[in-house]
Design an enzyme around this catalytic site. Structure first.
Site, PDB file in Angstrom:
ATOM      1  N   GLU A   1      42.779  33.763 -37.812  1.00 61.56           N
ATOM      2  CA  GLU A   1      41.794  33.412 -38.895  1.00 61.56           C
ATOM      3  C   GLU A   1      40.567  33.802 -38.611  1.00 61.56           C
ATOM      4  O   GLU A   1      40.127  33.976 -37.834  1.00 61.56           O
ATOM      5  CB  GLU A   1      42.073  31.785 -38.846  1.00 61.56           C
TER       6      GLU A   1
ATOM      7  N   CYS B   1      32.896  34.441 -39.257  1.00 58.90           N
ATOM      8  CA  CYS B   1      33.329  34.058 -37.976  1.00 58.90           C
ATOM      9  C   CYS B   1      34.773  34.946 -37.796  1.00 58.90           C
ATOM     10  O   CYS B   1      35.723  34.633 -38.410  1.00 58.90           O
ATOM     11  CB  CYS B   1      33.588  32.645 -37.769  1.00 58.90           C
TER      12      CYS B   1
ATOM     13  N   CYS C   1      44.845  31.753 -27.221  1.00 57.02           N
ATOM     14  CA  CYS C   1      43.471  31.885 -25.996  1.00 57.02           C
ATOM     15  C   CYS C   1      44.353  31.273 -24.778  1.00 57.02           C
ATOM     16  O   CYS C   1      45.114  30.552 -24.676  1.00 57.02           O
ATOM     17  CB  CYS C   1      42.486  31.259 -26.331  1.00 57.02           C
TER      18      CYS C   1
ATOM     19  N   CYS D   1      41.145  25.543 -22.826  1.00 55.14           N
ATOM     20  CA  CYS D   1      39.926  24.651 -22.953  1.00 55.14           C
ATOM     21  C   CYS D   1      40.741  23.437 -23.222  1.00 55.14           C
ATOM     22  O   CYS D   1      41.498  23.359 -24.380  1.00 55.14           O
ATOM     23  CB  CYS D   1      38.656  24.937 -23.609  1.00 55.14           C
TER      24      CYS D   1
ATOM     25  N   CYS E   1      40.238  22.304 -27.387  1.00 55.38           N
ATOM     26  CA  CYS E   1      40.486  23.371 -28.097  1.00 55.38           C
ATOM     27  C   CYS E   1      41.934  23.643 -28.983  1.00 55.38           C
ATOM     28  O   CYS E   1      42.472  23.676 -28.034  1.00 55.38           O
ATOM     29  CB  CYS E   1      40.110  24.862 -27.509  1.00 55.38           C
TER      30      CYS E   1
ATOM     31  N   GLY F   1      40.411  32.843 -29.891  1.00 55.24           N
ATOM     32  CA  GLY F   1      40.413  33.759 -28.813  1.00 55.24           C
ATOM     33  C   GLY F   1      39.105  33.932 -27.953  1.00 55.24           C
ATOM     34  O   GLY F   1      38.166  33.326 -28.496  1.00 55.24           O
ATOM     35  N   GLU F   2      39.393  34.624 -26.694  1.00 52.86           N
ATOM     36  CA  GLU F   2      37.936  34.379 -25.893  1.00 52.86           C
ATOM     37  C   GLU F   2      37.655  36.195 -25.824  1.00 52.86           C
ATOM     38  O   GLU F   2      38.535  37.091 -25.580  1.00 52.86           O
ATOM     39  CB  GLU F   2      38.487  34.271 -24.473  1.00 52.86           C
TER      40      GLU F   2
ATOM     41  N   SER G   1      30.597  34.745 -28.453  1.00 53.23           N
ATOM     42  CA  SER G   1      30.523  33.320 -27.865  1.00 53.23           C
ATOM     43  C   SER G   1      31.761  33.483 -26.778  1.00 53.23           C
ATOM     44  O   SER G   1      32.823  34.029 -26.956  1.00 53.23           O
ATOM     45  CB  SER G   1      30.893  32.699 -28.757  1.00 53.23           C
TER      46      SER G   1
ATOM     47  N   SER H   1      29.682  28.870 -23.829  1.00 51.79           N
ATOM     48  CA  SER H   1      30.063  27.565 -24.093  1.00 51.79           C
ATOM     49  C   SER H   1      30.134  26.673 -23.011  1.00 51.79           C
ATOM     50  O   SER H   1      30.877  27.082 -21.949  1.00 51.79           O
ATOM     51  CB  SER H   1      31.762  27.520 -24.629  1.00 51.79           C
ATOM     52  N   LEU H   2      29.004  25.840 -22.877  1.00 52.04           N
ATOM     53  CA  LEU H   2      28.896  25.097 -21.589  1.00 52.04           C
ATOM     54  C   LEU H   2      29.402  23.793 -21.613  1.00 52.04           C
ATOM     55  O   LEU H   2      30.406  23.654 -20.566  1.00 52.04           O
ATOM     56  CB  LEU H   2      27.233  25.077 -21.727  1.00 52.04           C
ATOM     57  N   HIS H   3      29.203  22.935 -22.510  1.00 53.51           N
ATOM     58  CA  HIS H   3      30.105  21.779 -22.858  1.00 53.51           C
ATOM     59  C   HIS H   3      30.000  20.737 -21.601  1.00 53.51           C
ATOM     60  O   HIS H   3      30.370  19.364 -21.892  1.00 53.51           O
ATOM     61  CB  HIS H   3      31.486  22.021 -23.026  1.00 53.51           C
TER      62      HIS H   3
ATOM     63  N   ASN I   1      35.475  18.704 -33.492  1.00 56.49           N
ATOM     64  CA  ASN I   1      36.384  18.593 -34.650  1.00 56.49           C
ATOM     65  C   ASN I   1      38.041  18.394 -34.027  1.00 56.49           C
ATOM     66  O   ASN I   1      38.501  19.022 -33.439  1.00 56.49           O
ATOM     67  CB  ASN I   1      36.449  20.120 -35.247  1.00 56.49           C
TER      68      ASN I   1
ATOM     69  N   CYS J   1      34.887  24.869 -36.296  1.00 54.92           N
ATOM     70  CA  CYS J   1      35.116  25.334 -34.920  1.00 54.92           C
ATOM     71  C   CYS J   1      36.290  24.438 -34.293  1.00 54.92           C
ATOM     72  O   CYS J   1      36.424  23.364 -34.028  1.00 54.92           O
ATOM     73  CB  CYS J   1      33.706  24.881 -33.887  1.00 54.92           C
TER      74      CYS J   1
HETATM   75  N1  SAH Z   1      36.394  31.612 -26.763  1.00 53.83           N
HETATM   76  C1  SAH Z   1      35.054  31.639 -26.964  1.00 53.83           C
HETATM   77  C2  SAH Z   1      35.013  31.701 -28.455  1.00 53.83           C
HETATM   78  C3  SAH Z   1      35.852  30.841 -29.397  1.00 53.83           C
HETATM   79  S1  SAH Z   1      35.652  29.149 -29.632  1.00 53.83           S
HETATM   80  C4  SAH Z   1      34.246  30.309 -26.370  1.00 53.83           C
HETATM   81  O1  SAH Z   1      35.122  29.523 -26.062  1.00 53.83           O
HETATM   82  O2  SAH Z   1      33.191  30.464 -26.752  1.00 53.83           O
HETATM   83  C5  SAH Z   1      34.207  28.916 -30.304  1.00 53.83           C
HETATM   84  C6  SAH Z   1      33.517  27.663 -30.144  1.00 53.83           C
HETATM   85  O3  SAH Z   1      34.320  26.497 -30.763  1.00 53.83           O
HETATM   86  C7  SAH Z   1      33.234  27.441 -28.629  1.00 53.83           C
HETATM   87  O4  SAH Z   1      32.139  26.852 -28.520  1.00 53.83           O
HETATM   88  C8  SAH Z   1      34.392  26.346 -28.599  1.00 53.83           C
HETATM   89  O5  SAH Z   1      34.083  25.701 -27.300  1.00 53.83           O
HETATM   90  C9  SAH Z   1      34.215  25.594 -29.643  1.00 53.83           C
HETATM   91  N2  SAH Z   1      35.336  24.621 -29.961  1.00 53.83           N
HETATM   92  C10 SAH Z   1      36.672  24.895 -29.408  1.00 53.83           C
HETATM   93  N3  SAH Z   1      37.166  23.634 -29.765  1.00 53.83           N
HETATM   94  C11 SAH Z   1      36.465  22.832 -30.529  1.00 53.83           C
HETATM   95  C12 SAH Z   1      36.614  21.544 -31.284  1.00 53.83           C
HETATM   96  N4  SAH Z   1      37.813  20.952 -31.280  1.00 53.83           N
HETATM   97  N5  SAH Z   1      35.706  21.366 -31.961  1.00 53.83           N
HETATM   98  C13 SAH Z   1      34.419  21.697 -31.990  1.00 53.83           C
HETATM   99  N6  SAH Z   1      34.282  23.109 -31.308  1.00 53.83           N
HETATM  100  C14 SAH Z   1      35.273  23.486 -30.728  1.00 53.83           C
HETATM  101 FE1  SF4 Z   2      39.784  29.999 -25.588  1.00 58.06          FE
HETATM  102 FE2  SF4 Z   2      37.206  29.441 -26.552  1.00 58.06          FE
HETATM  103 FE3  SF4 Z   2      39.390  27.961 -27.284  1.00 58.06          FE
HETATM  104 FE4  SF4 Z   2      38.605  27.850 -24.568  1.00 58.06          FE
HETATM  105  S1  SF4 Z   2      37.179  27.252 -26.186  1.00 58.06           S
HETATM  106  S2  SF4 Z   2      40.630  27.876 -25.194  1.00 58.06           S
HETATM  107  S3  SF4 Z   2      37.813  30.050 -24.377  1.00 58.06           S
HETATM  108  S4  SF4 Z   2      39.096  29.720 -27.576  1.00 58.06           S
END
Ligand code: SAH
Ligand code: SF4
Length: 370
Positions: A91, A104, A111, A115, A118, A168-169, A200, A222-224, A299, A342
């Site tokens: 997408e 985007c 991926c 995480c 995600c 994806g990453e 990202s 992406s720190l979190h 989300n 996201c």
């Molecule tokens: N893999 C990369 C880029 C894709 S994810 C990364 O992890 O940075 C893009 C962003 O969306 C990242 O910051 C990710 O942590 C965030 N993200 C993933 N799942 C999410 C969710 N359910 N709600 C909000 N943000 C999310």
């Molecule tokens: Fe992959 Fe980014 Fe999702 Fe983590 S947040 S699973 S690195 S797409």
């Protein structure tokens, strides 16, 4: 298999042309036809010799991924689903704003990094996207938005910013991503400024260093979580590249980056990483790194047990950071009515990692027609 010309940046196309006895400026002309004009037919590349056009049509194809669904959200956000073969789909999301238009895009089908919050990660991994599949998302969306047919003649830039934040990453597909980035920046192709292209990453340290050397663009990490214990749980790749190594890579990156700060993304998960104490811990962690923070309200997607932090909690967390002088923004949730926000991007992925079975969550459905 025919060569897909969308897989090549200027250097690659020049090399390909040289192999076939064609000069470098011909490659540049073709690059412009492909990316600046969105041309689909060699016959219409009118400033090329007929013999070259014929040679190209026997040798090569122009093959972006096909759009198989296109949905418009209430806020103008538009989500595109692309078929990338083998029953996989990825997408891209277009987010129009007053001052800019952001696209985007995805870099992998699924991926592998898993995480815990995600949707893409929960689907498992199928494969890396090719350069043509990455750049082809932009090419197709420019067609769909009318950017190739005159809308930009009046100086309007329909897509002014591109973020590699879809499925994806990006740094796990770095060879292809670097070629794609070069096309995004090339004046003969998309001509975007480095500051308006953002990668990202979840923090793949060696790849951050390689990106800095080969094609530095704006970086979002992406720190979190404010400590390794929690980050190990949320972003499992942290076990390999812990926070101290990620932050050191960010400092090295800043020596070459087009911006003088790194953006840290921080997802707001109710009761998990959103307390006052964690905000203070985060401040201490980031004291030495020039940065901006982008808080992303979680989300939800089917099968997850996380909840989004309440708005008052997000505000309070932001206030703590802001009052310590850290520029902090909270991401507006755009496109959630069409599951385009996201982390909700799920496309369709034939998992090769058995993860979907492992977790026994049902495959996240984007709600799009398949
Ligand atoms: N893999 C990369 C880029 C894709 S994810 C990364 O992890 O940075 C893009 C962003 O969306 C990242 O910051 C990710 O942590 C965030 N993200 C993933 N799942 C999410 C969710 N359910 N709600 C909000 N943000 C999310
Ligand atoms: Fe992959 Fe980014 Fe999702 Fe983590 S947040 S699973 S690195 S797409």
């Amino acid at each position: 298999m025919a060569i897909n010309l969308l897989d090549f940046d200027a250097a690659g196309l020049t090399g390909l042309f040289a192999e076939h006895g064609e000069r470098a400026f011909r490659a540049r002309q073709v690059l412009r036809w492909l990316h600046r004009c969105g041309q689909v037919d060699f016959a219409d590349m009118t400033d090329l010799a007929r013999s070259l056009r014929e040679k190209l049509s026997t040798l090569a194809i122009i093959s972006p991924p096909a759009i198989v669904a296109d949905r418009l959200g209430e806020d103008g956000t538009r989500k595109f689903l692309f078929a990338v073969g083998g029953g996989n789909a990825v997408e891209a999301v277009f987010i129009p704003e007053v001052e800019r238009g952001t696209l985007c895009i995805s870099t992998q089908a699924g991926c592998a990094l898993d995480c815990s919050f995600c949707a893409t990660g929960k689907q498992g991994f199928n494969r890396n996207l090719s350069v043509g599949e990455i750049v082809g998302q932009l090419w197709q969306v420019r067609h769909a938005l009318g950017a190739y047919s005159g809308r930009e003649a009046a100086g309007e830039r329909v897509i002014s910013n591109v973020v590699l934040m879809g499925m994806g990453e990006p740094l796990a597909n770095l060879d292809n991503v670097i070629v794609a980035l070069r096309l995004l920046l090339d004046d003969n192709a998309y001509g975007l400024s480095r500051r308006r292209v953002t990668v990202s990453t979840s923090g793949l340290v060696p790849a951050i260093d390689r990106l800095r050397e080969e094609c530095p663009v704006a970086l979002a990490v992406s720190l979190h979580a404010p400590n390794d214990r929690l980050r190990d749980e949320l972003v499992p790749i942290n076990r390999k590249y812990p926070l101290s190594s990620v932050l050191a890579a960010c400092l090295r990156y800043l020596q070459r980056a087009p911006r003088d700060f790194v953006t840290f993304e921080y997802i707001m998960l109710d009761g998990v990483n959103d307390s006052d104490a964690q905000a203070h811990e985060l401040l201490a962690l980031l004291r030495e790194v020039p940065c901006k923070l982008n808080l992303i309200p979680f989300n939800p997607f089917p099968g997850t047990s996380y909840r989004r932090s309440p708005a008052t909690r997000i505000r309070r967390f932001a206030e703590i950071l802001l009052s310590a002088g850290v520029v902090t923004t909270t991401r507006k949730t755009r496109g959630d009515d069409i599951a385009a926000a996201c982390g909700q991007l799920a496309g369709q992925v034939h998992d090769r990692t058995q993860r979907t079975r492992q977790y026994a969550v049902h495959l996240v459905h984007s709600g799009l027609p398949q």
